[in-house]
Every structure is written in structure tokens, then in C-alpha cells.
Design a protein around this motif. Sequence first.
Motif, PDB file in Angstrom:
ATOM      1  N   LEU A   1     -40.757  66.527  38.661  1.00 33.80           N
ATOM      2  CA  LEU A   1     -39.957  65.324  38.355  1.00 33.80           C
ATOM      3  C   LEU A   1     -38.621  65.669  37.685  1.00 33.80           C
ATOM      4  O   LEU A   1     -37.716  64.835  37.647  1.00 33.80           O
ATOM      5  N   LEU A   2     -38.486  66.896  37.170  1.00 30.78           N
ATOM      6  CA  LEU A   2     -37.194  67.291  36.579  1.00 30.78           C
ATOM      7  C   LEU A   2     -36.362  68.132  37.563  1.00 30.78           C
ATOM      8  O   LEU A   2     -35.150  68.259  37.389  1.00 30.78           O
ATOM      9  N   TRP A   3     -37.023  68.711  38.557  1.00 32.22           N
ATOM     10  CA  TRP A   3     -36.362  69.340  39.711  1.00 32.22           C
ATOM     11  C   TRP A   3     -35.252  70.310  39.286  1.00 32.22           C
ATOM     12  O   TRP A   3     -34.126  70.213  39.769  1.00 32.22           O
ATOM     13  N   SER A   4     -35.581  71.172  38.361  1.00 37.28           N
ATOM     14  CA  SER A   4     -34.629  72.180  37.825  1.00 37.28           C
ATOM     15  C   SER A   4     -33.328  71.543  37.339  1.00 37.28           C
ATOM     16  O   SER A   4     -32.275  72.180  37.345  1.00 37.28           O
ATOM     17  N   GLY A   5     -33.381  70.280  36.957  1.00 40.38           N
ATOM     18  CA  GLY A   5     -32.185  69.598  36.438  1.00 40.38           C
ATOM     19  C   GLY A   5     -31.317  68.959  37.515  1.00 40.38           C
ATOM     20  O   GLY A   5     -30.321  68.291  37.201  1.00 40.38           O
ATOM     21  N   LYS A   6     -31.683  69.118  38.777  1.00 40.91           N
ATOM     22  CA  LYS A   6     -30.832  68.579  39.864  1.00 40.91           C
ATOM     23  C   LYS A   6     -30.766  67.049  39.822  1.00 40.91           C
ATOM     24  O   LYS A   6     -29.786  66.463  40.274  1.00 40.91           O
ATOM     25  N   ILE A   7     -31.795  66.416  39.267  1.00 43.27           N
ATOM     26  CA  ILE A   7     -31.782  64.937  39.168  1.00 43.27           C
ATOM     27  C   ILE A   7     -30.645  64.422  38.281  1.00 43.27           C
ATOM     28  O   ILE A   7     -30.268  63.267  38.364  1.00 43.27           O
ATOM     29  N   PHE A   8     -30.103  65.301  37.404  1.00 48.30           N
ATOM     30  CA  PHE A   8     -29.032  64.870  36.500  1.00 48.30           C
ATOM     31  C   PHE A   8     -27.646  65.049  37.113  1.00 48.30           C
ATOM     32  O   PHE A   8     -26.648  64.689  36.501  1.00 48.30           O
TER      33      PHE A   8
ATOM     34  N   ALA B   1     -31.854  64.469  50.103  1.00 49.40           N
ATOM     35  CA  ALA B   1     -33.057  63.642  50.310  1.00 49.40           C
ATOM     36  C   ALA B   1     -34.147  63.993  49.295  1.00 49.40           C
ATOM     37  O   ALA B   1     -34.865  63.109  48.819  1.00 49.40           O
ATOM     38  N   SER B   2     -34.260  65.277  48.958  1.00 48.96           N
ATOM     39  CA  SER B   2     -35.316  65.679  48.018  1.00 48.96           C
ATOM     40  C   SER B   2     -35.020  65.148  46.614  1.00 48.96           C
ATOM     41  O   SER B   2     -35.892  64.560  45.966  1.00 48.96           O
ATOM     42  N   THR B   3     -33.781  65.326  46.157  1.00 50.10           N
ATOM     43  CA  THR B   3     -33.426  64.856  44.809  1.00 50.10           C
ATOM     44  C   THR B   3     -33.512  63.329  44.737  1.00 50.10           C
ATOM     45  O   THR B   3     -34.043  62.771  43.768  1.00 50.10           O
ATOM     46  N   GLU B   4     -33.035  62.660  45.779  1.00 54.95           N
ATOM     47  CA  GLU B   4     -33.121  61.187  45.813  1.00 54.95           C
ATOM     48  C   GLU B   4     -34.581  60.731  45.840  1.00 54.95           C
ATOM     49  O   GLU B   4     -34.931  59.722  45.227  1.00 54.95           O
ATOM     50  N   GLY B   5     -35.417  61.480  46.547  1.00 56.80           N
ATOM     51  CA  GLY B   5     -36.847  61.139  46.629  1.00 56.80           C
ATOM     52  C   GLY B   5     -37.488  61.149  45.244  1.00 56.80           C
ATOM     53  O   GLY B   5     -38.286  60.265  44.906  1.00 56.80           O
ATOM     54  N   ILE B   6     -37.123  62.139  44.439  1.00 58.93           N
ATOM     55  CA  ILE B   6     -37.675  62.238  43.079  1.00 58.93           C
ATOM     56  C   ILE B   6     -37.126  61.106  42.211  1.00 58.93           C
ATOM     57  O   ILE B   6     -37.874  60.455  41.471  1.00 58.93           O
ATOM     58  N   ARG B   7     -35.815  60.848  42.329  1.00 57.77           N
ATOM     59  CA  ARG B   7     -35.228  59.744  41.535  1.00 57.77           C
ATOM     60  C   ARG B   7     -35.878  58.400  41.891  1.00 57.77           C
ATOM     61  O   ARG B   7     -36.206  57.600  41.017  1.00 57.77           O
ATOM     62  N   GLU B   8     -36.079  58.174  43.198  1.00 57.41           N
ATOM     63  CA  GLU B   8     -36.637  56.880  43.643  1.00 57.41           C
ATOM     64  C   GLU B   8     -38.079  56.706  43.160  1.00 57.41           C
ATOM     65  O   GLU B   8     -38.468  55.630  42.716  1.00 57.41           O
ATOM     66  N   LEU B   9     -38.863  57.777  43.267  1.00 58.53           N
ATOM     67  CA  LEU B   9     -40.251  57.694  42.790  1.00 58.53           C
ATOM     68  C   LEU B   9     -40.270  57.404  41.284  1.00 58.53           C
ATOM     69  O   LEU B   9     -41.034  56.554  40.806  1.00 58.53           O
ATOM     70  N   THR B  10     -39.427  58.097  40.543  1.00 61.98           N
ATOM     71  CA  THR B  10     -39.387  57.933  39.084  1.00 61.98           C
ATOM     72  C   THR B  10     -39.043  56.488  38.728  1.00 61.98           C
ATOM     73  O   THR B  10     -39.698  55.862  37.887  1.00 61.98           O
TER      74      THR B  10
ATOM     75  N   PRO C   1     -24.885  64.015  39.427  1.00 57.56           N
ATOM     76  CA  PRO C   1     -24.526  62.829  40.219  1.00 57.56           C
ATOM     77  C   PRO C   1     -24.032  63.190  41.625  1.00 57.56           C
ATOM     78  O   PRO C   1     -24.072  62.359  42.528  1.00 57.56           O
ATOM     79  N   GLU C   2     -23.583  64.446  41.804  1.00 55.17           N
ATOM     80  CA  GLU C   2     -23.108  64.882  43.128  1.00 55.17           C
ATOM     81  C   GLU C   2     -24.278  65.143  44.082  1.00 55.17           C
ATOM     82  O   GLU C   2     -24.082  65.204  45.296  1.00 55.17           O
ATOM     83  N   ASP C   3     -25.462  65.362  43.525  1.00 50.67           N
ATOM     84  CA  ASP C   3     -26.613  65.739  44.357  1.00 50.67           C
ATOM     85  C   ASP C   3     -27.277  64.481  44.914  1.00 50.67           C
ATOM     86  O   ASP C   3     -28.011  63.785  44.217  1.00 50.67           O
ATOM     87  N   LYS C   4     -26.979  64.207  46.195  1.00 53.56           N
ATOM     88  CA  LYS C   4     -27.560  63.033  46.874  1.00 53.56           C
ATOM     89  C   LYS C   4     -28.518  63.493  47.974  1.00 53.56           C
ATOM     90  O   LYS C   4     -28.757  62.775  48.936  1.00 53.56           O
TER      91      LYS C   4
ATOM     92  N   MET D   1     -25.234  73.457  37.691  1.00 59.02           N
ATOM     93  CA  MET D   1     -26.526  72.991  37.158  1.00 59.02           C
ATOM     94  C   MET D   1     -27.468  74.193  36.987  1.00 59.02           C
ATOM     95  O   MET D   1     -27.578  75.025  37.884  1.00 59.02           O
ATOM     96  N   THR D   2     -28.117  74.237  35.836  1.00 54.42           N
ATOM     97  CA  THR D   2     -28.981  75.386  35.553  1.00 54.42           C
ATOM     98  C   THR D   2     -30.210  75.412  36.474  1.00 54.42           C
ATOM     99  O   THR D   2     -30.745  74.374  36.829  1.00 54.42           O
ATOM    100  N   GLU D   3     -30.618  76.633  36.835  1.00 57.30           N
ATOM    101  CA  GLU D   3     -31.809  76.803  37.674  1.00 57.30           C
ATOM    102  C   GLU D   3     -33.074  76.493  36.877  1.00 57.30           C
ATOM    103  O   GLU D   3     -33.961  75.798  37.332  1.00 57.30           O
ATOM    104  N   GLU D   4     -33.129  77.025  35.659  1.00 56.17           N
ATOM    105  CA  GLU D   4     -34.307  76.866  34.820  1.00 56.17           C
ATOM    106  C   GLU D   4     -33.966  75.885  33.711  1.00 56.17           C
ATOM    107  O   GLU D   4     -33.185  76.208  32.822  1.00 56.17           O
TER     108      GLU D   4
END
Length: 213
Positions: A164-171, A178-187, A173-176, A1-4
Motif C-alpha cells: 500500500l506504500l509502493w516504495s513511496g510512488k503513491i506520493f 496503472a499500478s500506482t493508481e490501482g493502489i491509490r484507488e483501493l486505499t 503526483p507525476e506517477d499516474k 522518489m526513494t526506492e526504500e
Amino acid sequence: MTEELTLDSVRGYLDGLVPPRTEEMKAMEAHAKDLRFPIIGPAAGYFCYQIARMMGAKEIFELGSGFGYSTAWFARAVDENGGGKVHHAVWDEGLSAEARKHMQALGYSEIVDFHVGEAVEALREAQGPFDLIFNDIDKEGYLDSLPVIKQKLKSGGVLIVDNLLWSGKIFDPEDKSASTEGIRELTRAITTDEDWIAGIVPIRDGLLLAYKK
Ligand SMILES: C[S@@+](CC[C@H](N)C(=O)[O-])C[C@H]1O[C@@H](n2cnc3c(N)ncnc32)[C@H](O)[C@@H]1O
């Protein structure tokens, strides 16, 4: 996953459109770069300032304020809107002290109130209602912060949330995490709640912009 997630050229272009900042603001940007401290940066900061100016915000609460870079943009807007209050909330005493110095140098000491402690608790204890709330706390706390924010924001108020895009980590599916899930849940929560008109503005790391009906 890209950093930027966004092209460097797009990011550079958007930052380059921001009018010149004061020496103090430039020093804050340089300090963040040296320490790799995550501030919202010029384009997102200017966007927050623009929204606060457009809506004539006078009462603003900021959660997760760091050493005060985003606070300075909100304080400038409130100052130009005729005065009011910006609440700076961070749990680190040292960062709060740094922010106080910067606000003094920028001439915003009268406008900014400082809370040292957990930011959602500080908001819960604040009187409100607020015209605008900005959220930049640790991302695992995003979902739990939402009911408190909703309660303290006036009807017709605006919520802005960073990353809310979190350097693309939200996309990923392997990234579960707490931080990435927190952003997905809020969204998910805010875009499916009929009390809000919400969307993501893809400046820098993605800003949620939400209007409370
Ligand atoms: C991303 S940085 C802040 C950047 C700031 N908004 C800016 O753009 O200049 C978030 C800061 O808030 C602090 N923080 C994170 N979660 C917090 C919480 N729940 N309560 C208080 N402070 C928190 C972090 O330690 C960090 O100093």
C-alpha cells in the motif's frame, strides 16, 4: 522518489525480531533474494501469521501467491489453529508447482489447495466465506478485486493487502501508472467505506489491515 521508503535500519531491525525460521523457509527467502522475486519477507510474513493466529483463522484465501512464501506463513497459522484450508492462487503453472513442493517439505500439503489461473476469478468461484483474505496480485487489479473480496469475506473477517506504500510512488503526483493508481484507488475505496475498519501498517512496503464489520 526513494526506492526504500523505510530506513534500512528499521527494516533490518523488524526482520531481526522475527523468531528463527525453518531451513525450508530460509531457503525460500534466499531463493527470492537471488531471483529478486517480490515476497512479503520475514517481518510482514510473521505479522500475517500473528494476525491469523490471533483471530483463530481456519479458512484463508490468498490472491497472488507466487512460489508460496506468504502461503507458508498462513498455513503455519491454520495448522496451529487446529487445521483448515489455505487457498493458494497464482496464474503461473511453474510457480504453483514450486509452491506444492515447498508445502510438502513444510508438512502443509493437506492444508493448502492450489488454484492455477487468475486469482480474483478463483476467489469468485470459491465457496467461502473466508476468515481472512490476503491480496498480493498485480496492483492494477486491486480496485476490481475489492467487491469480490468483500462478498467472500465473512463479517468479522480480516483483509490484508500488500504494497500500500509502493516504495513511496503513491506520493509522487507525476506517477499516474496503472499500478500506482490501482493502489491509490483501493486505499481511497476501503478507507471511505463504512463497512470496513481499515488502516495501513507501515511494515516493509505497507500492509493494509481491514476488518469487515
Ligand atoms: C508479489 S508476487 C507474490 C508473492 C507472495 N504473496 C509472497 O509474498 O510470497 C505476486 C505473484 O502473483 C502473480 N499474479 C499477479 N496478479 C495475479 C492475478 N491477478 N492472478 C493470478 N496471479 C497473479 C504474479 O505473477 C506473481 O507470481
